[in-house]
Design a protein around this motif. Structure first.
Motif, PDB file in Angstrom:
ATOM      1  N   ALA A 106       0.827  -1.204   0.000  1.00  0.00           N
ATOM      2  CA  ALA A 106       0.000   0.000   0.000  1.00  0.00           C
ATOM      3  C   ALA A 106       0.864   1.257   0.000  1.00  0.00           C
ATOM      4  CB  ALA A 106      -0.928  -0.006   1.210  1.00  0.00           C
ATOM      5  N   TRP A 107       1.972   1.214   0.718  1.00  0.00           N
ATOM      6  CA  TRP A 107       2.886   2.359   0.768  1.00  0.00           C
ATOM      7  C   TRP A 107       3.647   2.525  -0.535  1.00  0.00           C
ATOM      8  CZ3 TRP A 107       8.141   2.795   0.112  1.00  0.00           C
ATOM      9  CH2 TRP A 107       8.730   3.994   0.516  1.00  0.00           C
ATOM     10  N   PHE A 108       4.068   1.406  -1.145  1.00  0.00           N
ATOM     11  CA  PHE A 108       4.999   1.459  -2.259  1.00  0.00           C
ATOM     12  C   PHE A 108       4.386   2.019  -3.534  1.00  0.00           C
ATOM     13  CE2 PHE A 108       7.332  -0.743  -5.795  1.00  0.00           C
ATOM     14  CZ  PHE A 108       8.525  -0.040  -5.653  1.00  0.00           C
ATOM     15  N   MET A 109       3.157   1.702  -3.836  1.00  0.00           N
ATOM     16  CA  MET A 109       2.579   2.138  -5.120  1.00  0.00           C
ATOM     17  C   MET A 109       2.660   3.647  -5.302  1.00  0.00           C
ATOM     18  SD  MET A 109      -0.577  -0.488  -5.861  1.00  0.00           S
ATOM     19  CE  MET A 109      -1.297  -0.411  -4.216  1.00  0.00           C
ATOM     20  N   PRO A 110       2.170   4.463  -4.364  1.00  0.00           N
ATOM     21  CA  PRO A 110       2.328   5.908  -4.539  1.00  0.00           C
ATOM     22  C   PRO A 110       3.761   6.384  -4.355  1.00  0.00           C
ATOM     23  CG  PRO A 110       1.224   5.427  -2.461  1.00  0.00           C
ATOM     24  CD  PRO A 110       1.310   4.144  -3.208  1.00  0.00           C
ATOM     25  N   ALA A 111       4.516   5.742  -3.466  1.00  0.00           N
ATOM     26  CA  ALA A 111       5.894   6.168  -3.222  1.00  0.00           C
ATOM     27  C   ALA A 111       6.765   5.961  -4.456  1.00  0.00           C
ATOM     28  CB  ALA A 111       6.468   5.396  -2.037  1.00  0.00           C
ATOM     29  N   ARG A 112       6.540   4.886  -5.163  1.00  0.00           N
ATOM     30  CA  ARG A 112       7.307   4.634  -6.380  1.00  0.00           C
ATOM     31  C   ARG A 112       7.111   5.754  -7.388  1.00  0.00           C
ATOM     32  NH1 ARG A 112       5.356   0.964 -11.298  1.00  0.00           N
ATOM     33  NH2 ARG A 112       7.068   1.451 -12.718  1.00  0.00           N
ATOM     34  N   GLU A 113       5.879   6.199  -7.569  1.00  0.00           N
ATOM     35  CA  GLU A 113       5.617   7.270  -8.534  1.00  0.00           C
ATOM     36  C   GLU A 113       6.291   8.571  -8.111  1.00  0.00           C
ATOM     37  OE1 GLU A 113       4.313   6.922 -11.530  1.00  0.00           O
ATOM     38  OE2 GLU A 113       4.283   4.790 -10.993  1.00  0.00           O
ATOM     39  N   VAL A 114       6.330   8.812  -6.831  1.00  0.00           N
ATOM     40  CA  VAL A 114       7.030  10.009  -6.342  1.00  0.00           C
ATOM     41  C   VAL A 114       8.526   9.901  -6.607  1.00  0.00           C
ATOM     42  CG1 VAL A 114       7.689  11.274  -4.253  1.00  0.00           C
ATOM     43  CG2 VAL A 114       5.320  10.563  -4.579  1.00  0.00           C
ATOM     44  N   TRP A 115       9.090   8.712  -6.434  1.00  0.00           N
ATOM     45  CA  TRP A 115      10.536   8.556  -6.462  1.00  0.00           C
ATOM     46  C   TRP A 115      11.112   8.415  -7.868  1.00  0.00           C
ATOM     47  CZ3 TRP A 115      13.615  10.285  -3.128  1.00  0.00           C
ATOM     48  CH2 TRP A 115      14.946   9.872  -3.061  1.00  0.00           C
ATOM     49  N   GLN A 121      15.840  17.752 -11.889  1.00  0.00           N
ATOM     50  CA  GLN A 121      17.002  18.352 -12.528  1.00  0.00           C
ATOM     51  C   GLN A 121      18.279  17.986 -11.792  1.00  0.00           C
ATOM     52  OE1 GLN A 121      16.706  22.581 -12.966  1.00  0.00           O
ATOM     53  NE2 GLN A 121      18.530  22.748 -14.261  1.00  0.00           N
ATOM     54  N   ASP A 122      19.288  17.548 -12.546  1.00  0.00           N
ATOM     55  CA  ASP A 122      20.651  17.314 -12.064  1.00  0.00           C
ATOM     56  C   ASP A 122      20.823  16.055 -11.214  1.00  0.00           C
ATOM     57  OD1 ASP A 122      21.515  19.721 -13.262  1.00  0.00           O
ATOM     58  OD2 ASP A 122      20.936  20.869 -11.482  1.00  0.00           O
ATOM     59  N   ILE A 123      19.794  15.232 -11.028  1.00  0.00           N
ATOM     60  CA  ILE A 123      19.963  14.020 -10.235  1.00  0.00           C
ATOM     61  C   ILE A 123      19.261  12.845 -10.904  1.00  0.00           C
ATOM     62  CG2 ILE A 123      20.074  15.346  -8.087  1.00  0.00           C
ATOM     63  CD1 ILE A 123      17.300  14.188  -7.373  1.00  0.00           C
ATOM     64  N   GLY A 124      19.707  11.651 -10.546  1.00  0.00           N
ATOM     65  CA  GLY A 124      18.995  10.430 -10.885  1.00  0.00           C
ATOM     66  C   GLY A 124      18.437   9.809  -9.616  1.00  0.00           C
ATOM     67  N   THR A 125      17.453   8.954  -9.782  1.00  0.00           N
ATOM     68  CA  THR A 125      16.893   8.229  -8.642  1.00  0.00           C
ATOM     69  C   THR A 125      16.740   6.763  -9.019  1.00  0.00           C
ATOM     70  OG1 THR A 125      14.641   8.819  -9.337  1.00  0.00           O
ATOM     71  CG2 THR A 125      15.671  10.195  -7.637  1.00  0.00           C
ATOM     72  N   PHE A 126      16.788   5.896  -8.021  1.00  0.00           N
ATOM     73  CA  PHE A 126      16.601   4.468  -8.301  1.00  0.00           C
ATOM     74  C   PHE A 126      15.963   3.769  -7.113  1.00  0.00           C
ATOM     75  CE2 PHE A 126      21.041   4.799  -6.792  1.00  0.00           C
ATOM     76  CZ  PHE A 126      21.093   3.851  -5.788  1.00  0.00           C
ATOM     77  N   ILE A 127      15.323   2.643  -7.428  1.00  0.00           N
ATOM     78  CA  ILE A 127      14.694   1.779  -6.435  1.00  0.00           C
ATOM     79  C   ILE A 127      15.199   0.363  -6.658  1.00  0.00           C
ATOM     80  CG2 ILE A 127      12.531   0.805  -5.568  1.00  0.00           C
ATOM     81  CD1 ILE A 127      11.094   3.267  -6.697  1.00  0.00           C
ATOM     82  N   GLU A 128      15.675  -0.270  -5.598  1.00  0.00           N
ATOM     83  CA  GLU A 128      16.068  -1.675  -5.635  1.00  0.00           C
ATOM     84  C   GLU A 128      15.404  -2.354  -4.444  1.00  0.00           C
ATOM     85  OE1 GLU A 128      20.487  -0.741  -7.573  1.00  0.00           O
ATOM     86  OE2 GLU A 128      20.321  -1.192  -5.426  1.00  0.00           O
ATOM     87  N   VAL A 129      14.472  -3.254  -4.714  1.00  0.00           N
ATOM     88  CA  VAL A 129      13.672  -3.874  -3.654  1.00  0.00           C
ATOM     89  C   VAL A 129      13.748  -5.392  -3.742  1.00  0.00           C
ATOM     90  CG1 VAL A 129      11.343  -4.229  -2.748  1.00  0.00           C
ATOM     91  CG2 VAL A 129      12.069  -1.936  -3.427  1.00  0.00           C
ATOM     92  N   LEU A 130      13.976  -6.013  -2.605  1.00  0.00           N
ATOM     93  CA  LEU A 130      13.784  -7.457  -2.463  1.00  0.00           C
ATOM     94  C   LEU A 130      12.714  -7.677  -1.405  1.00  0.00           C
ATOM     95  CD1 LEU A 130      17.410  -8.941  -2.422  1.00  0.00           C
ATOM     96  CD2 LEU A 130      15.918  -8.497  -4.379  1.00  0.00           C
ATOM     97  N   ARG A 131      11.909  -8.712  -1.613  1.00  0.00           N
ATOM     98  CA  ARG A 131      10.880  -9.075  -0.631  1.00  0.00           C
ATOM     99  C   ARG A 131      10.917 -10.586  -0.412  1.00  0.00           C
ATOM    100  NH1 ARG A 131       5.592  -6.629  -2.914  1.00  0.00           N
ATOM    101  NH2 ARG A 131       4.588  -8.338  -1.842  1.00  0.00           N
ATOM    102  N   PRO A 132      12.020 -11.086   0.136  1.00  0.00           N
ATOM    103  CA  PRO A 132      12.217 -12.534   0.235  1.00  0.00           C
ATOM    104  C   PRO A 132      11.432 -13.169   1.373  1.00  0.00           C
ATOM    105  CG  PRO A 132      13.998 -11.419   1.326  1.00  0.00           C
ATOM    106  CD  PRO A 132      13.148 -10.338   0.708  1.00  0.00           C
ATOM    107  N   THR A 133      11.114 -14.440   1.197  1.00  0.00           N
ATOM    108  CA  THR A 133      10.665 -15.221   2.342  1.00  0.00           C
ATOM    109  C   THR A 133      11.838 -15.363   3.304  1.00  0.00           C
ATOM    110  OG1 THR A 133      11.301 -17.347   1.370  1.00  0.00           O
ATOM    111  CG2 THR A 133       9.071 -16.536   0.885  1.00  0.00           C
ATOM    112  N   VAL A 134      11.552 -15.572   4.577  1.00  0.00           N
ATOM    113  CA  VAL A 134      12.647 -15.694   5.544  1.00  0.00           C
ATOM    114  C   VAL A 134      13.466 -16.960   5.309  1.00  0.00           C
ATOM    115  CG1 VAL A 134      11.560 -14.261   7.306  1.00  0.00           C
ATOM    116  CG2 VAL A 134      11.090 -16.722   7.253  1.00  0.00           C
ATOM    117  N   ALA A 135      12.937 -17.908   4.560  1.00  0.00           N
ATOM    118  CA  ALA A 135      13.699 -19.110   4.228  1.00  0.00           C
ATOM    119  C   ALA A 135      14.816 -18.823   3.232  1.00  0.00           C
ATOM    120  CB  ALA A 135      12.774 -20.187   3.663  1.00  0.00           C
ATOM    121  N   ARG A 136      14.798 -17.635   2.613  1.00  0.00           N
ATOM    122  CA  ARG A 136      15.803 -17.267   1.616  1.00  0.00           C
ATOM    123  C   ARG A 136      16.801 -16.244   2.148  1.00  0.00           C
ATOM    124  NH1 ARG A 136      15.296 -18.096  -3.755  1.00  0.00           N
ATOM    125  NH2 ARG A 136      13.637 -19.486  -4.465  1.00  0.00           N
ATOM    126  N   HIS A 137      16.934 -16.158   3.448  1.00  0.00           N
ATOM    127  CA  HIS A 137      17.627 -15.024   4.041  1.00  0.00           C
ATOM    128  C   HIS A 137      18.365 -15.477   5.302  1.00  0.00           C
ATOM    129  CE1 HIS A 137      18.167 -11.030   5.685  1.00  0.00           C
ATOM    130  NE2 HIS A 137      17.449 -11.338   6.747  1.00  0.00           N
TER     131      HIS A 137
END
Length: 346
Positions: A106-115, A121-137
């Motif tokens: 719910a938080w990410f959908m609008p936040a992604r559009e903002v980010w 001007q003069d900057i780049g932005t990026f998003i890198e997200v993982l959402r692993p199960t705890v069995a993969r971590h």
């Protein structure tokens, strides 16, 4: 002595551990323990990139993401770090953690559009997200009392665990490794979405965040760390940054953690994306740059013994293809997972 794998995730092994059941590690280490009801976590890296003096847009963007974090549905914990990449760009990355997937979604959908939905001007932005199960971590800490990264959102820490201080311990701490070889999938692909560049990464992509905290050290220990250990660590981090692709490291950032006021703290961490857990293991076990890091660390710890105040930790994730999201706007082509991509899909 506990297993690093929590009891509710232990299953009959078809792939054996790298040590026997009577193995006892030479020094204590601990892992984060989540509430049993937590089966998935989110690790979100929200970056700002620019060259030279910080433009006004960078400060505005950093304040904006902080406001989003503090708003409804924001993360349970976040921190911020800075580094200069191989192309000479300053990158400031705000790293946020959730243990509630619906809240994050719910938080990410609008936040992604903002980010990454608007050009600044003069900057780049990026998003890198993982959402692993705890069995993969997995996580590992040299001491108790000050969790870092994803461990801050855990319920607490374990007692002393068995699976550490040997080659293969990292894999043995990942619950999925009990039955799965965790082999990498196909190569990443780049997909254009207007001005945004999205990387579709492969199955079992590996992320490591490995940190150091020397804020508690006193004069002699601090000098030993900063003079004898940190330069060797930096050399290895620079190798992964500049030449890591040849050994399966897509990108590496050696980050200085920032305090709340934006000043540099006495904490750092390396954060890197790997083609596979096996590629990370090979570097750790045998590459000259990591052999030097390991040797310097062991000399340091053997010199100081139990009196050492340096705190060490890491978190390692092997994420399924559908647990990943990478998006870049106005960033140079070697930024993060963009460095892994060789073909462009229209």
């Amino acid at each position: 002595m506990e297993s690093a794998i929590p009891a509710h995730l232990e299953i009959q092994r078809t792939r054996h551990k790298h040590v026997s059941d009577d193995y006892r590690p030479p020094y204590p280490s601990f892992v984060a323990r989540y509430k049993p009801g937590v089966n998935r976590v989110v690790m979100g890296y929200f970056g700002v990139q620019y060259r030279g003096t910080s433009p006004a847009a960078a400060a505005e963007a950093l304040a904006e993401i902080a406001r989003l974090f503090a708003g409804e549905g924001g993360p349970s914990h976040w921190d911020r770090a800075r580094y200069v990449d191989e192309a000479g760009y300053v990158n400031i990355v705000s790293v946020a953690y959730w243990d509630d997937i619906p809240r994050f979604d719910a938080w990410f959908m609008p936040a992604r559009e903002v980010w990454t939905g608007k050009t600044r001007q003069d900057i780049g932005t990026f998003i890198e997200v993982l959402r692993p199960t705890v069995a993969r971590h997995e996580t590992l800490f040299s001491s108790l009392g000050r969790p870092e990264g994803v461990a801050v959102i855990a319920e607490g820490m374990s007692g002393e665990v068995q699976e550490h201080a040997y080659w293969g311990g990292m894999r043995d701490r990942i619950p999925l490794s009990q039955t799965d070889p965790i082999s990498p999938g196909c190569d990443p692909e780049l997909v254009r979405d207007g001005a945004r560049m999205r990387v579709k990464a492969q199955d079992n992509l590996c992320l490591i965040r490995s940190g150091q905290d020397w804020s508690d050290t006193e004069a002699s220990e601090r000098k030993l760390y900063l003079d004898d250990v940190e330069p060797v660590l930096r050399e290895g981090m620079d190798f992964l940054r500049d030449g890591g692709l040849a050994i399966g490291c897509y990108a590496n950032r050696y980050m200085q953690v920032l305090s709340a006021d934006g000043s540099a703290s006495e904490k750092s961490y390396g954060q890197s994306w790997w083609k596979s857990l096996a590629a990370l293991e090979r570097w750790a076990e045998s590459h000259p740059t990591h052999v030097k890091i390991f040797g310097a660390a062991m000399k340091y710890l053997s010199t100081l013994g139990p009196s050492a105040k340096l705190r060490l930790y890491h978190e390692v994730t092997v994420a399924a293809a559908d647990e990943q999201f990478f998006e870049y706007l106005n960033c140079h082509p070697k930024t993060g997972m963009l460095a892994a991509v060789e073909t462009i899909a229209a």
